[in-house]
Design an enzyme around this catalytic site. Structure first.
Site, PDB file in Angstrom:
ATOM      1  N   ARG A 431      22.227   6.585 -20.906  1.00 36.52           N
ATOM      2  CA  ARG A 431      22.579   6.597 -19.558  1.00 36.52           C
ATOM      3  C   ARG A 431      24.277   7.293 -19.771  1.00 36.52           C
ATOM      4  O   ARG A 431      25.042   6.831 -20.376  1.00 36.52           O
ATOM      5  CB  ARG A 431      22.535   5.567 -18.977  1.00 36.52           C
ATOM      6  N   ARG A 539      -2.881   2.174 -10.706  1.00 36.40           N
ATOM      7  CA  ARG A 539      -2.681   3.130  -9.857  1.00 36.40           C
ATOM      8  C   ARG A 539      -1.238   3.494  -9.769  1.00 36.40           C
ATOM      9  O   ARG A 539      -0.878   4.619  -9.337  1.00 36.40           O
ATOM     10  CB  ARG A 539      -3.064   2.518  -8.300  1.00 36.40           C
ATOM     11  N   ASP A 555      -6.131   5.419  -0.864  1.00 35.32           N
ATOM     12  CA  ASP A 555      -7.360   4.796  -1.270  1.00 35.32           C
ATOM     13  C   ASP A 555      -8.687   5.750  -0.720  1.00 35.32           C
ATOM     14  O   ASP A 555      -8.505   6.305   0.111  1.00 35.32           O
ATOM     15  CB  ASP A 555      -7.554   3.481  -0.308  1.00 35.32           C
ATOM     16  N   GLU A 556      -9.796   5.376  -1.411  1.00 35.70           N
ATOM     17  CA  GLU A 556     -11.022   6.398  -1.089  1.00 35.70           C
ATOM     18  C   GLU A 556     -11.428   6.306   0.110  1.00 35.70           C
ATOM     19  O   GLU A 556     -11.823   7.383   0.795  1.00 35.70           O
ATOM     20  CB  GLU A 556     -11.998   6.138  -2.142  1.00 35.70           C
ATOM     21  N   ASP A 557     -11.518   5.005   0.851  1.00 36.92           N
ATOM     22  CA  ASP A 557     -11.927   5.065   2.429  1.00 36.92           C
ATOM     23  C   ASP A 557     -10.828   5.518   3.311  1.00 36.92           C
ATOM     24  O   ASP A 557     -10.820   5.147   4.491  1.00 36.92           O
ATOM     25  CB  ASP A 557     -12.507   3.479   2.363  1.00 36.92           C
ATOM     26  N   GLU A 643      -0.909  -5.310  -6.098  1.00 37.74           N
ATOM     27  CA  GLU A 643      -0.091  -4.381  -6.811  1.00 37.74           C
ATOM     28  C   GLU A 643       0.678  -3.605  -5.433  1.00 37.74           C
ATOM     29  O   GLU A 643       1.812  -3.259  -5.953  1.00 37.74           O
ATOM     30  CB  GLU A 643      -1.183  -3.226  -7.507  1.00 37.74           C
ATOM     31  N   ASP A 644       0.241  -3.390  -4.481  1.00 40.88           N
ATOM     32  CA  ASP A 644       1.034  -2.688  -3.447  1.00 40.88           C
ATOM     33  C   ASP A 644       2.245  -3.336  -3.120  1.00 40.88           C
ATOM     34  O   ASP A 644       3.458  -2.961  -2.550  1.00 40.88           O
ATOM     35  CB  ASP A 644       0.316  -2.177  -2.112  1.00 40.88           C
ATOM     36  N   ARG A 715      -2.745 -12.883  -0.765  1.00 44.93           N
ATOM     37  CA  ARG A 715      -1.563 -12.111  -0.803  1.00 44.93           C
ATOM     38  C   ARG A 715      -0.325 -12.848  -0.408  1.00 44.93           C
ATOM     39  O   ARG A 715       0.779 -12.487  -1.075  1.00 44.93           O
ATOM     40  CB  ARG A 715      -1.735 -11.108   0.341  1.00 44.93           C
TER      41      ARG A 715
END
Length: 759
Positions: A431, A539, A555-557, A643-644, A715
């Site tokens: 750095r 992810r 997400d897929e949906d 994870e989110d 959660r």
């Protein structure tokens, strides 16, 4: 014959001439020459000669600085040199760099010996290493070693002094003369001299030491750390008293000091002179000699009055209400006052000649402190009065940044020490000093990702860089391999239709293989399939396939239109350091439960943007995977839909800013995926449709059921466990939502830039 004699004579004379010119230095060392030189030297008077100095001062007083028990400067220097025998150590000469090549920068802490207790502070240091990403349990993988022997307090008068350290470390097979070892120390030496002596041979070990003297400090090898109390928090820590980028109110005092006054001994000179600058108005300098067992034996005529004045002011109140704080040396060069002033946004005025400032290799202290000289103490008031108000504000704001970035917890102090050492191993990928001294700080900028400022999301505004004008759509799929559902087909078509989409990457998180390429829809942008490991943390793995700065996590949906994607990306380009997305949640403090609560109800407050449909910078993938320890990612993999939350906490901890919510369509479909889950999906894999951004409010209603309550409880548990790991709650609440111009205005939809948002 005569000719031969001449040649012999000339040869003899030439030999003498050569000996005189080239061997003269050696001849001068004979007693004949040196004796005459010594004789000449003795003719000069000595500065401690009684006959010359009798009328002025006692020579012992001059030699011992007022205390016959103190060492002379020459004796002190000899003691320092004897302690630091390896004073020429550098990383190239006293550190085995090859140990770090195979497994990277890993740190091994020696196992705790039975019957060998450690202090609370040293326990915190060891814990900081063991819960970090640097730690390894295998010594053969280690690049750096840390002793389990408590070496923090090397004052042999202290109750925490560990004896026979030399004997103990010689029995360690890994010691190897101290090579590749790191020794932490806060207190060295003892009364009356307080030298840098540790009481054992450190060999070629790196010293991370408080109150480091510049004469014994080995630049580029040792690390100077701050002196901190045993109450210093393990992680998190209290925030500074000045909010980021805010202007503090006008302070009552210009310059303050309140502390002990040493009547005799080392460090007494500076503190005894502090009363000269006190004016009782904007400069307050208070000292007390009421400390120690025999203070009354040494008290002078000022003591009684000083003690009375000392009790009239509260120390914390002075810190809060002063612009500058004097930080003089104590018995040792450093003091707790240094960190106290930093936290209070009181600009430190340092009066400690010869002190190697903490982390000075990385931190530019000229931007946060005033470094004075003990000999010029009386000039300090006029010097600080001359500092321009704009400069004062910059100094105050920098104290808050440095406190929060490097000093507010033991974790940060230890990790800064380790990162400085790590940077030395690869100077070409280290750095820059600039990165250490601006937000978000060196600890949060990974040189393995890049060393170019334009590759990070934090420096666009100030340095004229801008993110790339395209994004990568990153879709996580947990469906069976039999067929692709209609929601994911529509999602791919909508996203690929965006003018800003560069590519689509599908993370296939199922045991069965993905459908053949002919089953996937035809798109105008490249579509890449990646086989995942069926872990939630996958992810946010820094896949090489992601080439753009912006990542659209889906997400897929998820159900989005092309207009929604375009608008959200245009918003992200203005805020590239934040998470920008559609479905939001919020956190709150539950006073009854004494823990953090989590809600998906529709409120004005938001603090979390779910990554089921959100833009963020790809650097956060590297930060998530490489900065966070493996244990934290394992925690996320074991909890459903966690994870989110971790990603939101990480970004908030880095930026100190909330996420941004953007407009969604008024009408939503519930978006519950019809396809089945993986037949034997990974533990913690959330059910499809659980976090569909197109239906955040019906999802909140469904959480009233058993499954919803269980997910909500999970959660909440996740949120509290993560807050405990960070040591505080990083999330920042906001009431901001960004809509396109003319959104919901009484203007024809056909005339609007994003007409499909209102259909």
């Amino acid at each position: 014959m005569q000719t031969r004699k001449k040649y012999i004579l000339l040869t003899f004379l030439a030999s003498w001439l050569l000996l005189f010119f080239f061997g003269g230095d050696q001849l001068r060392r004979f007693a004949f020459f040196s004796g005459r030189k010594a004789e000449a030297r003795r003719s000069w008077p000595r500065w401690t000669d009684r006959s010359l100095l009798k009328s002025f001062a006692d020579p012992e007083e001059l030699q011992r600085d007022g205390d016959p028990s103190l060492l002379s400067p020459r004796e002190r220097q000899a003691a320092w040199l004897s302690v630091y025998r390896s004073s020429r150590c550098r990383m190239e000469t006293c550190f085995n760099l090859s140990r770090c090549e195979r497994h990277g920068f890993k740190v091994f802490t020696y196992p705790q010996e039975r019957g060998q207790p450690v202090s609370e502070t040293y326990g915190k240091i060891l814990s900081s290493i063991e819960r970090s990403r640097y730690h390894t349990l295998k010594p053969e993988e280690a690049c750096l070693f840390v002793l389990s022997i408590d070496t923090l307090d090397r004052d042999h008068l202290s109750g925490q002094y560990v004896r026979n350290v030399d004997e103990k470390i010689r029995g360690f097979p890994l010691w190897n003369g101290g090579r590749n070892h790191l020794i932490f120390n806060l207190y060295s030496g003892t009364w009356p001299s307080y030298t840098g002596e540790l009481g054992f041979d450190t060999g070629q070990a790196i010293l991370a030491k408080a109150s480091f003297d510049t004469r014994s400090f080995r630049p580029g090898f040792d690390v100077s750390i701050p002196l901190f109390p045993k109450e210093h928090p393990q992680r998190g820590g209290d925030r500074g008293w000045l909010y980021q980028d805010s202007v503090p109110p006008k302070k009552k005092y210009l310059l303050v000091f309140k502390g002990k006054r040493y009547l005799t001994g080392i460090g007494s000179g500076t503190r005894n002179a502090l009363h000269h600058i006190h004016n009782g108005k904007d400069i307050i300098s208070l000292t007390t000699c009421k400390h120690g067992k025999d203070w009354e034996k040494h008290k002078d005529t000022r003591c009684d009055k000083d003690n009375v004045d000392y009790e009239r002011f509260d120390y914390q109140e002075l810190l809060h209400n002063s612009t500058f704080c004097i930080v003089p040396r104590g018995r040792r060069l450093g003091s707790f006052r240094f960190l106290e002033a930093l936290q209070a946004a009181c600009i430190p005025v340092l009066l400690s000649d010869g002190w190697e400032l903490p982390f000075a290799e990385a931190i530019d202290w000229g931007k946060a402190a005033v470094v004075g000289s003990e000999r010029l103490l009386l000039q300090i008031p006029s010097a600080v009065r001359c500092i321009h108000p704009e400069r004062v504000l910059a100094l105050q704001q920098q104290t808050q940044f440095l406190w929060d970035a490097y000093f507010s917890s033991v974790d940060k102090i230890v990790h800064t020490t380790l990162e400085i050492i790590k940077d030395r191993l690869s100077p070409h990928r280290s750095r820059s000093r600039f990165l250490w001294n601006v937000l978000p700080g060196g600890l949060l900028v990974l040189p393995d990702f890049s060393t170019h400022l334009g590759d990070f999301p934090f420096y666009y505004l100030h340095h004229g860089y801008s993110p790339s004008k395209k994004f990568t759509a990153f879709i996580r799929v947990v469906s069976q391999a039999g067929s692709l559902s209609q929601p994911i087909l529509r999602l791919i078509q909508a996203v690929s239709g965006s003018q800003y989409c560069a590519q689509i990457v599908v993370l296939w998180s199922c045991e069965k293989p993905p459908p053949p390429s002919g089953k996937w829809p035809q798109t105008s942008v490249p579509l890449t399939i990646i086989q995942g490991r069926r872990k939630l943390s996958d992810r946010f793995f820094p896949f090489g396939a992601i080439q753009t700065d912006a990542v659209l996590s889906l997400d897929e949906d998820t159900s989005l239109s092309t207009s929604e994607v375009d608008f959200a990306f245009s918003v992200w380009c203005s805020f590239p350091e934040r998470i920008v997305g559609f479905p939001t949640q919020s956190h709150f403090w539950d006073a009854e439960q004494g823990r953090w609560g989590y809600t998906s109800k529709w409120t004005n407050e938001l603090s979390i943007v779910l990554t089921a449909a959100a833009f963020y910078h790809r650097y956060y993938h590297s930060l998530f995977t490489e900065y966070l320890p493996a244990g934290l990612r394992e925690l996320v993999d074991g909890l459903a839909a966690c994870e989110d939350i971790l990603m939101n906490l990480l970004v908030a901890a880095v930026t100190k800013l909330p996420p941004i919510k953007v407009t969604q369509r008024k009408q939503h479909k519930e978006g519950v995926a019809q396809q089945a889950e993986c037949s034997d999906g990974a533990a913690g894999t959330p059910p499809p449709g659980q976090r569909s951004p197109s239906a955040p409010h019906p999802a909140a209603a469904r959480e009233e059921g058993t499954d919803g309550s269980r997910r909500l409880s999970q959660r909440q548990d996740c949120l509290n466990q993560l807050a405990d790991w960070f040591g505080y709650m990083p999330l920042v609440s906001s009431q901001l939502r960004l809509d396109p111009v003319l959104f919901k205005d009484q203007v024809s939809v056909l005339r609007k830039k994003y007409p499909s948002l209102e259909k």
